[in-house]
Each structure stands twice: as C-alpha cells, then as structure tokens.
Design a protein around this motif. Structure first.
Motif, PDB file in Angstrom:
ATOM      1  N   LYS A 240      14.655 -12.804  37.561  1.00 36.61           N
ATOM      2  CA  LYS A 240      15.928 -12.698  36.627  1.00 36.61           C
ATOM      3  C   LYS A 240      14.665 -12.824  35.237  1.00 36.61           C
ATOM      4  N   TYR A 241      14.729 -12.271  34.090  1.00 38.65           N
ATOM      5  CA  TYR A 241      14.379 -12.354  32.781  1.00 38.65           C
ATOM      6  C   TYR A 241      15.400 -12.972  32.336  1.00 38.65           C
ATOM      7  N   HIS A 242      15.110 -14.250  31.740  1.00 45.34           N
ATOM      8  CA  HIS A 242      15.525 -14.969  31.030  1.00 45.34           C
ATOM      9  C   HIS A 242      14.851 -14.646  28.705  1.00 45.34           C
ATOM     10  N   SER A 243      15.598 -15.451  28.338  1.00 40.04           N
ATOM     11  CA  SER A 243      15.585 -15.253  26.884  1.00 40.04           C
ATOM     12  C   SER A 243      13.772 -16.040  26.550  1.00 40.04           C
ATOM     13  N   ARG A 244      14.115 -16.948  26.994  1.00 38.50           N
ATOM     14  CA  ARG A 244      12.481 -17.744  27.509  1.00 38.50           C
ATOM     15  C   ARG A 244      10.676 -17.190  27.476  1.00 38.50           C
ATOM     16  N   ASP A 245      11.365 -15.853  29.095  1.00 39.00           N
ATOM     17  CA  ASP A 245      10.369 -15.005  29.342  1.00 39.00           C
ATOM     18  C   ASP A 245       9.711 -14.068  28.646  1.00 39.00           C
ATOM     19  N   TYR A 246      10.955 -13.371  27.712  1.00 39.46           N
ATOM     20  CA  TYR A 246      10.523 -12.515  26.607  1.00 39.46           C
ATOM     21  C   TYR A 246       9.977 -13.786  25.308  1.00 39.46           C
ATOM     22  N   LYS A 247      10.190 -14.486  24.755  1.00 41.33           N
ATOM     23  CA  LYS A 247       9.269 -14.979  23.852  1.00 41.33           C
ATOM     24  C   LYS A 247       8.054 -15.811  24.258  1.00 41.33           C
ATOM     25  N   GLY A 248       8.086 -15.846  25.384  1.00 42.34           N
ATOM     26  CA  GLY A 248       6.609 -16.484  26.737  1.00 42.34           C
ATOM     27  C   GLY A 248       6.134 -14.970  26.083  1.00 42.34           C
ATOM     28  N   TYR A 249       6.108 -13.729  26.514  1.00 44.70           N
ATOM     29  CA  TYR A 249       5.708 -12.426  26.429  1.00 44.70           C
ATOM     30  C   TYR A 249       4.808 -12.530  24.675  1.00 44.70           C
ATOM     31  N   GLY A 250       6.101 -12.973  23.618  1.00 45.58           N
ATOM     32  CA  GLY A 250       5.718 -12.692  22.071  1.00 45.58           C
ATOM     33  C   GLY A 250       4.763 -13.783  22.342  1.00 45.58           C
ATOM     34  N   VAL A 251       4.659 -15.014  22.605  1.00 44.03           N
ATOM     35  CA  VAL A 251       3.343 -16.193  22.562  1.00 44.03           C
ATOM     36  C   VAL A 251       1.986 -15.408  23.241  1.00 44.03           C
ATOM     37  N   LEU A 252       1.871 -14.628  24.183  1.00 49.84           N
ATOM     38  CA  LEU A 252       0.681 -13.826  24.882  1.00 49.84           C
ATOM     39  C   LEU A 252       0.410 -12.599  23.811  1.00 49.84           C
ATOM     40  N   VAL A 253       0.767 -12.314  23.367  1.00 51.99           N
ATOM     41  CA  VAL A 253       0.747 -10.973  22.481  1.00 51.99           C
ATOM     42  C   VAL A 253      -0.045 -11.709  20.852  1.00 51.99           C
ATOM     43  N   VAL A 254       0.187 -13.322  21.101  1.00 52.65           N
ATOM     44  CA  VAL A 254       0.412 -13.736  19.539  1.00 52.65           C
ATOM     45  C   VAL A 254      -1.312 -14.422  19.469  1.00 52.65           C
ATOM     46  N   TYR A 255      -1.290 -15.186  20.804  1.00 61.88           N
ATOM     47  CA  TYR A 255      -2.566 -15.460  21.651  1.00 61.88           C
ATOM     48  C   TYR A 255      -3.720 -14.518  21.696  1.00 61.88           C
ATOM     49  N   LEU A 256      -3.357 -13.473  21.575  1.00 55.78           N
ATOM     50  CA  LEU A 256      -3.983 -12.244  21.911  1.00 55.78           C
ATOM     51  C   LEU A 256      -4.463 -11.606  20.295  1.00 55.78           C
ATOM     52  N   VAL A 257      -3.878 -11.323  19.863  1.00 58.06           N
ATOM     53  CA  VAL A 257      -4.224 -11.254  18.242  1.00 58.06           C
ATOM     54  C   VAL A 257      -4.665 -12.236  17.367  1.00 58.06           C
ATOM     55  N   LEU A 258      -4.847 -13.461  17.923  1.00 58.48           N
ATOM     56  CA  LEU A 258      -5.421 -14.817  17.114  1.00 58.48           C
ATOM     57  C   LEU A 258      -7.296 -14.668  17.220  1.00 58.48           C
ATOM     58  N   LEU A 259      -7.041 -14.102  18.851  1.00 61.94           N
ATOM     59  CA  LEU A 259      -7.905 -14.313  19.849  1.00 61.94           C
ATOM     60  C   LEU A 259      -9.003 -13.098  18.979  1.00 61.94           C
ATOM     61  N   ILE A 260      -8.369 -11.884  18.649  1.00 63.70           N
ATOM     62  CA  ILE A 260      -9.448 -10.721  18.182  1.00 63.70           C
ATOM     63  C   ILE A 260      -9.227 -10.897  16.241  1.00 63.70           C
ATOM     64  N   VAL A 261      -8.788 -11.357  15.863  1.00 64.17           N
ATOM     65  CA  VAL A 261      -8.916 -11.821  14.840  1.00 64.17           C
ATOM     66  C   VAL A 261      -9.246 -12.756  14.409  1.00 64.17           C
ATOM     67  N   VAL A 262     -10.155 -13.940  14.858  1.00 59.12           N
ATOM     68  CA  VAL A 262     -10.988 -15.119  15.020  1.00 59.12           C
ATOM     69  C   VAL A 262     -12.215 -14.691  15.338  1.00 59.12           C
ATOM     70  N   THR A 263     -12.546 -13.805  16.727  1.00 58.80           N
ATOM     71  CA  THR A 263     -13.921 -13.180  16.599  1.00 58.80           C
ATOM     72  C   THR A 263     -14.722 -12.407  16.141  1.00 58.80           C
ATOM     73  N   ARG A 264     -13.802 -11.836  15.327  1.00 58.38           N
ATOM     74  CA  ARG A 264     -14.056 -10.891  14.388  1.00 58.38           C
ATOM     75  C   ARG A 264     -14.740 -11.672  13.247  1.00 58.38           C
ATOM     76  N   THR A 265     -13.572 -12.508  12.557  1.00 57.95           N
ATOM     77  CA  THR A 265     -14.833 -12.572  11.409  1.00 57.95           C
ATOM     78  C   THR A 265     -15.636 -14.035  11.311  1.00 57.95           C
ATOM     79  N   VAL A 266     -14.958 -14.648  12.380  1.00 62.68           N
ATOM     80  CA  VAL A 266     -16.071 -15.660  12.265  1.00 62.68           C
ATOM     81  C   VAL A 266     -16.907 -15.556  13.814  1.00 62.68           C
ATOM     82  N   ALA A 267     -18.481 -15.508  13.116  1.00 59.45           N
ATOM     83  CA  ALA A 267     -19.092 -15.166  13.792  1.00 59.45           C
ATOM     84  C   ALA A 267     -20.410 -16.218  15.036  1.00 59.45           C
ATOM     85  N   ILE A 268     -19.970 -17.126  15.204  1.00 62.72           N
ATOM     86  CA  ILE A 268     -20.752 -17.976  15.748  1.00 62.72           C
ATOM     87  C   ILE A 268     -21.262 -17.759  17.328  1.00 62.72           C
TER      88      ILE A 268
END
Lengths: 268, 287
Positions: A240-268
């Motif tokens: 059964k999904y609880h509210s913390r699980d929806y937040k978890g999915y949110g965190v996952l999306v934030v991670y993905l966005v952050l990863l894309i943004v960082v790797t696209r802007t900083v080329a090291i």
C-alpha cells in the motif's frame, strides 16, 4: 572468509528507507542503475554518489556493511580497471611493450571503477533494506502485466525469494565442506587456475548433492503448509502506498533532473 | 466420536528403477499398519532408522499416498488428491531439518506463510502470527532472521508456523533429531503444553525414548510394521523387546532392567532416573 558475502542479505532496521514501499525501492534502484549509464563526464558520479550517501544515511545501514559486498567482485574490479588503464588508445604517458598508459585510459579507468562500485553498492542497498518477501511482492506486482501472457510471475518471484533465503545457508555449508576436505588434505589455494578448478570438484559435488536434498525437503515443507501457487493466496503485508512513498518518487525525479542538469552544464 | 486418524492395513511400496525406468526391486516401507488416534491425544511413534515411521508420517499429511489399505484423516480419505489441501489444513507437520522448512528471512513472515496460503484475511494473519509466536515463546524474535536463531528456536518457529494454520493435529517428524539436549527439551515441552492447553492432537515421531515418557500412547515400529503398542510404562517394561527392535532404552530403564536380571526385585515400570532412585531407596529401607 566465504561468510563475508553480503549480496542478497537483509540488514534488520526500522529506518525510513526500510519502511518505504518495496515497489518504490525496486523502481528506484532500476532508475538509479540506468542513470549510471546515462552520462559521459565524471561529474555525474558526484551527483550519483551524493544521492547514494543520502539514501545510505537515511537507511542507517553501516557503510562498512555495504562495502563488504564489494569484496567478491574485487578481482573483477581490478581486472576491468587495469584493462581500461593499460589498453585504451590515446595520448601516451608511459609505454612498456604492449602496455600503453594513456590519459584517456586513466580517465576511463576511474570512470569504469566508479560505475561498477556504484552499481554494486547501489543494488545491495535494495536487498539490505528490503526483506525477500517484500521484494517478491514488489516484483510480482511490477511484472503483473506479463501474467496475461501466461508468464509464471508468481512462481519466478517465489523462486527468487527462496534463493535469497538460502544464500547464507549454502555459504555456511560450502565453508563446512571446504574445511572437511581441507582436513583430509584437499588443497584449494595453490596451483595454477586449471589445477585449482579441478580441485574444486570435491567441493562442488557434495554441495550439489546437499542442495538437491534441501530442495526436496523444502518442497515437502511447503506442500505441508498448503502452498499451492499464487491463486487464492492472501497477503500478510499487502502493498500500500503511503504519502512518504509519493515523496520518494518525487525525490527520485529531483535526482534525475539534477543529474541531467549538472552533466549537461559542467563538462569535467 | 470418530478418530482423527484411522489407518487400516496401510501399505506403502517404493519401487527402485534402473536407468531405463524398469522396476528392479520393490521396497516395502509400510507393511500393514493399522492404528487409530483419538482427538486430543498425545501419541508417540518410536522406531529405529528404516522402520517406516517417517513414511507413515508423510501419509498423514497426504505427502505420500498409500499403495494399499485405507487412511482417513479427519474423516477425509487420503488417496484421491482432491482433498489434499483440506487434509493439510487439518494436520500440520514439522520436519527434521529446521533450515529446510523455513521459507522466509524474517520470523514473522515465515509464520504468516501458512495462513497466507490458505487465504486467511490480512488482519487475522497478524493476530494468528502474534498468538502462535507467543505460544512457543518466540515473540521477542519476530523481527529477527531465522539464520541467527539456534536449532531449538528455529524448530519452535516452525511449530508456530503450523499453529498459525490452526490445525487439529500436529506431527513432529523427527523434529528433535538435529537438536542439542537443551533445544530438544524446549521443543518437547512446548509441544506437550500445546497438547494440554489447546487440546491439539500431537503425534511425535522419534527414536529418542526419553521423549515418549509423557505420551498417552506409544506405538513401536520395525520393518514397516507396528510391533508393540501401549502406554509408555507398558512399553518400557518390555525393555528386552525394545532392544531387539534396535531402540536404545533410556539409561535409568536399562539400569533397572539389568538389576532385575540380577534378581533384584525392582518394579518393571520405571520410566526415569527419579523413579529408579526412589525404587532403590524403598528397597534399602525395606531391608
């Protein structure tokens, strides 16, 4: 030595990560593992590594426990790293016979090693914080659509969960047989590779015999407890999904966005 | 009232086959076993290795089907496989090796496995798990991994797993054979208390004579046949016969038997050390 293997082991705990819905954790790990292959610059590992540390801290699993899981693949790790280090074509720094140390090689070696390490410790965090039964339930749910095509989803999930349960038992048994054979003069540690492989036979044969016997007894025990496949079963711990699980999915999306943004802007 | 278990002339044959699948030999593991068990009884089946006692136990749970003869469990006939699940709901079985019958990595989930299989609603599974684990004294370990428990503790978890299915009868099929003396005692004490308090029929299959002293009725098996039956006292009084059936008589019973053979007038129904000491003391005083 052989008991140190932590792959598939559960670390008992009551942390937030332990309580999350197993479906979220399975999806999360899958996304995380795929994300490790989606960037070309080392900076991506900073984001992925930080995300891992965050989840690890929340899970309260000791770091050394996770690191222990790396031991069995140490050889593979060193091998891949060396291969990449010495045979990558590019700007030569040092050369000896066929060995060719290049700038690109060093870069690629670090890249591969980091990726492998994160792959292993990332996925071990899933099994460390999720009981096999929860894992089975999650897989059964996520693979549910395939049931329509006649795929034995419940059976496969059940088999996996039992396999996980028996890893420590079989490891202990291997250890026991090894000692028994060593006390009778068997040698598992010297000689060349072929020699060592041949010496494994007195270890593997009794292990297979005993595993077969265990499987037979387990089948009896499951029959005796009315196990009859997935149909008509109820769940002790329904998903059964609880509210913390929806937040978890949110965190996952934030991670993905952050990863894309960082790797696209900083080329090291 | 009809007996919970009613076996008549039960025969079971294992056939040995060669590589082409031709029958090369027939091994008669059960040879005309007839016995009845009333509900609420504590029954012990004694027998040495290869006496057929485990084969018999597996019939009671419909894991094996009789070659000849009839077997009724809770009024249902074993043999046509339509009733297998109902029979297994009536009769639960605890096996010998604790590691090979626990299917989950967490104690409470393992206890819930049986009820899940028979379709008990979620809330009730939790209630049953709690009751069953408290009953065997393992509730404090409910979140633990079974790998960290001792053999005796694992067997008690296995008993809880059966109790949670609320059977009318529990069979221990040599469930104490791999345990140390302490674990053995804990398991036997637990199961006798369950028999007394919950009125669940218990059948203990074993070759340890010490474990049958508390039973209501004892059957001794050898070469697939029931060769002796009676109360523990009646059985132990025939210690010479027991030794012929390759059963090790408890130390105290054996000492009493040897003393009797020497002409010392000890009673024939001594069960344990305490009774032996009392009997010897009595003789001493009479002198």
């Amino acid at each position: 030595m052989i008991r140190d293997i932590t792959i598939g082991q559960y670390y008992q705990g009551e942390s937030l990560i332990h309580k999350l819905d197993p479906r979220l954790k399975v999806v999360g790990v899958l996304v995380y593992l795929i994300s490790l292959f989606c960037f070309r610059y080392v900076i991506g590992f900073l984001v992925a590594g930080l995300f891992f540390v965050l989840v690890l801290k929340l899970s309260k699993v000791p770091f050394r426990y996770v690191i222990k899981g790396l031991k069995p693949i140490l050889f593979l790790l060193v091998f891949t790293a060396a291969l990449n280090l010495l045979w990558t074509p590019g700007e030569t720094i040092w050369r000896f016979g066929i060995l060719n140390l290049t700038k690109e090689g060093i870069y690629k070696c670090i890249f591969m090693a980091l990726r492998l390490i994160l792959l292993i410790i990332g996925s071990s965090l899933l099994t460390l914080t999720t009981t096999p039964n929860q894992l089975t339930d999650a897989m059964e749910y996520l693979l549910g659509p395939f049931k329509r095509f006649g795929a034995p989803v419940h059976e496969v999930a059940m088999m996996m969960s039992i396999a996980l349960r028996f890893i420590p038992i079989l490891l202990e048994e291997t250890d026991k047989i090894m000692k028994a054979q060593m006390s009778r003069g068997a040698d598992f540690e010297s000689g060349n590779l072929m020699h060592r492989l041949r010496n494994m036979i007195p270890l593997l044969v009794p292990l297979f015999v005993s595993a077969t016997r265990r499987a037979n007894e387990l089948a009896y025990a499951m029959d005796a407890r009315c196990y009859n496949g997935g149909a008509g079963r109820t769940k002790m711990k329904p998903l059964k999904y609880h509210s913390r699980d929806y937040k978890g999915y949110g965190v996952l999306v934030v991670y993905l966005v952050l990863l894309i943004v960082v790797t696209r802007t900083v080329a090291i | 009232m009809q007996p919970i278990i009613d076996a008549k002339d039960l025969v079971h044959e294992y056939s040995q086959r060669d590589e082409e699948g031709n029958v090369t030999g027939i091994n008669r593991a059960l040879d005309g076993v007839s016995l009845q068990v009333e509900e609420g009884d504590f029954i012990a089946v004694l027998g040495a290795n290869g006496s057929g006692k485990s084969t018999f136990a597996k019939h009671l749970n419909a894991l094996l089907t009789p070659t000849e003869g009839t077997l009724y469990v809770g009024g249902m006939e074993c043999g046509d496989h339509t009733k297998d699940l109902d029979i297994r709901k009536t009769v639960g079985m605890v096996f010998q090796n604790p590691d090979n019958q626990i299917i989950s990595n967490v104690v409470e989930e393992d206890v819930g496995f049986g009820p899940e299989n028979i379709g008990v609603p979620t809330a009730e599974i939790w209630q049953r798990m709690e009751d069953a684990l408290k009953n065997v004294g393992m509730y404090a370990y409910r979140k633990n991994s079974p790998n960290k428990l001792s053999g005796g503790q694992k067997q008690r978890v296995a008993i809880a797993g059966i109790l949670a299915m609320k059977p009318k009868c529990i069979i221990l099929d040599e469930s104490t054979a791999m345990l140390d003396p302490g674990g053995r005692k804990a398991v036997i004490d637990t199961i006798s208390r369950i028999n007394r308090e919950e009125k669940i029929t218990v059948i203990v299959i074993t070759h340890y004579m010490e474990e049958v002293t508390g039973a209501d009725h004892v059957y001794v098996m050898d070469s697939g046949k029931v060769v002796m039956e009676g109360s523990p006292r009646e059985i132990f009084a025939r210690s010479h016969e027991l030794e012929e059936h390759r059963l090790a008589v408890p130390e105290a019973v054996k000492v009493a038997m040897l003393l009797r053979d020497q002409g010392i007038p000890l009673p024939e129904d001594i069960l344990d050390q305490e009774e032996l000491v009392d009997a010897v003391e009595n003789l001493w005083i009479q002198r």
